[in-house]
Design a protein around this motif. Structure first.
Motif, PDB file in Angstrom:
ATOM      1  N   THR A 249       0.821  -1.217   0.000  1.00  0.00           N
ATOM      2  CA  THR A 249       0.000   0.000   0.000  1.00  0.00           C
ATOM      3  C   THR A 249       0.852   1.263   0.000  1.00  0.00           C
ATOM      4  OG1 THR A 249      -1.759  -1.144   1.195  1.00  0.00           O
ATOM      5  CG2 THR A 249      -1.769   1.262   1.266  1.00  0.00           C
ATOM      6  N   ASP A 250       0.466   2.188  -0.864  1.00  0.00           N
ATOM      7  CA  ASP A 250       1.042   3.536  -0.887  1.00  0.00           C
ATOM      8  C   ASP A 250       0.251   4.366   0.124  1.00  0.00           C
ATOM      9  OD1 ASP A 250       1.651   6.198  -1.387  1.00  0.00           O
ATOM     10  OD2 ASP A 250       1.601   5.994  -3.576  1.00  0.00           O
ATOM     11  N   ARG A 251       0.820   4.532   1.321  1.00  0.00           N
ATOM     12  CA  ARG A 251       0.074   5.207   2.384  1.00  0.00           C
ATOM     13  C   ARG A 251      -0.110   6.693   2.115  1.00  0.00           C
ATOM     14  NH1 ARG A 251       3.634   7.553   6.267  1.00  0.00           N
ATOM     15  NH2 ARG A 251       5.836   7.003   5.953  1.00  0.00           N
TER      16      ARG A 251
ATOM     17  N   LEU B  93      -1.161   0.687  -4.961  1.00  0.00           N
ATOM     18  CA  LEU B  93      -0.107  -0.185  -4.451  1.00  0.00           C
ATOM     19  C   LEU B  93       1.156   0.088  -5.246  1.00  0.00           C
ATOM     20  CD1 LEU B  93      -2.174  -3.509  -4.336  1.00  0.00           C
ATOM     21  CD2 LEU B  93      -1.994  -1.763  -2.561  1.00  0.00           C
ATOM     22  N   ARG B  94       2.305  -0.060  -4.613  1.00  0.00           N
ATOM     23  CA  ARG B  94       3.549   0.233  -5.327  1.00  0.00           C
ATOM     24  C   ARG B  94       4.740  -0.321  -4.544  1.00  0.00           C
ATOM     25  NH1 ARG B  94       4.290   6.635  -5.471  1.00  0.00           N
ATOM     26  NH2 ARG B  94       6.174   6.075  -6.586  1.00  0.00           N
ATOM     27  N   ARG B  95       5.878  -0.304  -5.176  1.00  0.00           N
ATOM     28  CA  ARG B  95       7.191  -0.432  -4.553  1.00  0.00           C
ATOM     29  C   ARG B  95       8.107   0.551  -5.274  1.00  0.00           C
ATOM     30  NH1 ARG B  95       8.345  -4.819  -1.145  1.00  0.00           N
ATOM     31  NH2 ARG B  95       6.622  -6.309  -0.943  1.00  0.00           N
ATOM     32  N   TYR B  96       9.360   0.612  -4.857  1.00  0.00           N
ATOM     33  CA  TYR B  96      10.258   1.614  -5.451  1.00  0.00           C
ATOM     34  C   TYR B  96      11.702   1.140  -5.339  1.00  0.00           C
ATOM     35  CZ  TYR B  96      13.104   5.859  -5.695  1.00  0.00           C
ATOM     36  OH  TYR B  96      14.074   6.764  -6.006  1.00  0.00           O
ATOM     37  N   GLY B  97      12.478   1.442  -6.383  1.00  0.00           N
ATOM     38  CA  GLY B  97      13.900   1.153  -6.359  1.00  0.00           C
ATOM     39  C   GLY B  97      14.644   1.984  -7.380  1.00  0.00           C
ATOM     40  N   GLN B  98      15.973   1.998  -7.274  1.00  0.00           N
ATOM     41  CA  GLN B  98      16.826   2.750  -8.184  1.00  0.00           C
ATOM     42  C   GLN B  98      17.915   1.844  -8.753  1.00  0.00           C
ATOM     43  OE1 GLN B  98      17.745   7.090  -7.117  1.00  0.00           O
ATOM     44  NE2 GLN B  98      17.742   6.096  -5.124  1.00  0.00           N
TER      45      GLN B  98
ATOM     46  N   ASP C 219       9.846  13.529   1.839  1.00  0.00           N
ATOM     47  CA  ASP C 219      10.566  12.287   1.550  1.00  0.00           C
ATOM     48  C   ASP C 219       9.573  11.141   1.725  1.00  0.00           C
ATOM     49  OD1 ASP C 219      12.694  13.983   1.454  1.00  0.00           O
ATOM     50  OD2 ASP C 219      13.853  13.005   3.024  1.00  0.00           O
ATOM     51  N   ARG C 220       9.243  10.472   0.619  1.00  0.00           N
ATOM     52  CA  ARG C 220       8.258   9.393   0.704  1.00  0.00           C
ATOM     53  C   ARG C 220       8.984   8.045   0.822  1.00  0.00           C
ATOM     54  NH1 ARG C 220       4.269  10.207  -4.178  1.00  0.00           N
ATOM     55  NH2 ARG C 220       6.000  11.398  -5.074  1.00  0.00           N
ATOM     56  N   HIS C 221       8.603   7.302   1.835  1.00  0.00           N
ATOM     57  CA  HIS C 221       9.229   6.015   2.120  1.00  0.00           C
ATOM     58  C   HIS C 221       8.334   4.897   1.595  1.00  0.00           C
ATOM     59  CE1 HIS C 221      12.353   7.611   4.944  1.00  0.00           C
ATOM     60  NE2 HIS C 221      11.476   8.601   4.981  1.00  0.00           N
ATOM     61  N   PHE C 222       8.814   4.201   0.566  1.00  0.00           N
ATOM     62  CA  PHE C 222       8.088   3.080  -0.013  1.00  0.00           C
ATOM     63  C   PHE C 222       8.871   1.799   0.219  1.00  0.00           C
ATOM     64  CE2 PHE C 222       6.980   6.699  -2.900  1.00  0.00           C
ATOM     65  CZ  PHE C 222       5.662   6.832  -2.493  1.00  0.00           C
ATOM     66  N   ASP C 223       8.156   0.686   0.242  1.00  0.00           N
ATOM     67  CA  ASP C 223       8.842  -0.591   0.362  1.00  0.00           C
ATOM     68  C   ASP C 223       9.729  -0.819  -0.859  1.00  0.00           C
ATOM     69  OD1 ASP C 223       7.712  -1.168   2.796  1.00  0.00           O
ATOM     70  OD2 ASP C 223       6.070  -2.350   1.952  1.00  0.00           O
ATOM     71  N   PRO C 224      10.897  -1.433  -0.660  1.00  0.00           N
ATOM     72  CA  PRO C 224      11.807  -1.652  -1.791  1.00  0.00           C
ATOM     73  C   PRO C 224      11.275  -2.714  -2.744  1.00  0.00           C
ATOM     74  CG  PRO C 224      12.634  -2.751   0.163  1.00  0.00           C
ATOM     75  CD  PRO C 224      11.452  -1.942   0.607  1.00  0.00           C
TER      76      PRO C 224
END
Length: 240
Positions: free
Chosen positions: A51-53, A63-68, A100-105
């Motif tokens: 979940t994208d809070r 819903l999402r995740r994030y990485g670089q 700063d948005r904190h998303f699960d990796p």
């Protein structure tokens, strides 16, 4: 995988001349070199999003995740970078100024998926058509936007916007029970350059984010008794 095939050449030319490109699934698949089984495995990662809070706080179910990743222009190599919060450049997203948005990796399986790595290599080649940077930073956002009979799904709650990057891309991974979701691209003077609905998985929309704006209309369920999903991979490239 042949990153110099006709589809890639045509896409690079469109980006250079028109600042955008709409690549059909057959063209993307020829570039990525995948098959139906590999694509199905790739698409299954969207079932592991969280979940994208930040969106939930504004009434959007996403819903999402994030990485670089890094991308080396000379070799085409990609490498996963350490996980950090997501921060957008100033004057891009009015909903999250100085946040700063904190998303699960990204899951390990997704980050290592050969389809993702091939897509990143293709997109890195596209970015190189817009700038001659030796190294690039690729931000990877798998999204699932969910709509119900009581609430539209908002792919871009911030409205028409830029991401503050060089290349922005949106790859449709799946749609289920969804109407709407029209993607629009405008120039900086407000002239519409493109309006299209990504319907077939594997369709890729690319834009030169320095000189265009983009947005996506809400989605709604075709059958109001069940949720609507729109699964998309958004990847952006900026010189490192």
């Amino acid at each position: 995988m042949d990153n110099d095939n006709d589809a890639v050449v045509a896409a690079k030319h469109a980006l250079e001349e028109k600042a955008l490109c709409l690549m059909p699934p057959s063209a993307l698949m020829s570039c990525v070199g995948t098959d139906e089984d590999a694509w199905a495995s790739f698409a299954s990662h969207w079932d592991a999003l969280t979940t994208d809070r930040y969106a939930s706080a504004r009434g959007t179910c996403r819903l999402r995740r994030y990485g670089q990743f890094s991308f080396a222009a000379d070799t085409g190599e990609t490498a996963l970078l350490p996980h950090i919060p997501f921060v957008q450049p100033d004057n891009t997203n009015p909903l999250y100024v100085d946040v700063d948005r904190h998303f699960d990796p990204l899951t390990d399986a997704f980050a290592a998926d050969p389809v993702l790595r091939s897509v990143l290599a293709v997109l890195g080649g596209m970015a190189a058509a817009l700038d001659d940077a030796a190294m690039w930073n690729a931000k990877v956002h798998p999204f699932r936007v969910v709509a119900s009979a009581d609430a539209d799904g908002q792919p871009t709650p911030e409205g028409l916007h830029r991401d503050g990057v060089t290349l922005v891309s949106s790859l449709l991974v799946g749609r289920r029970n969804a109407s709407g979701g029209e993607s629009s691209v405008f120039d900086l003077e407000g002239r519409q350059l493109l309006a299209t609905t990504l319907r077939e998985p594997g369709t890729l929309l690319l834009g030169d984010d320095r000189i265009t704006l983009h947005g996506v209309s809400p989605i709604r369920p075709v059958d109001p008794a069940t949720p609507a999903y729109r699964d998309v991979l958004v990847v952006t490239f900026t010189p490192a």
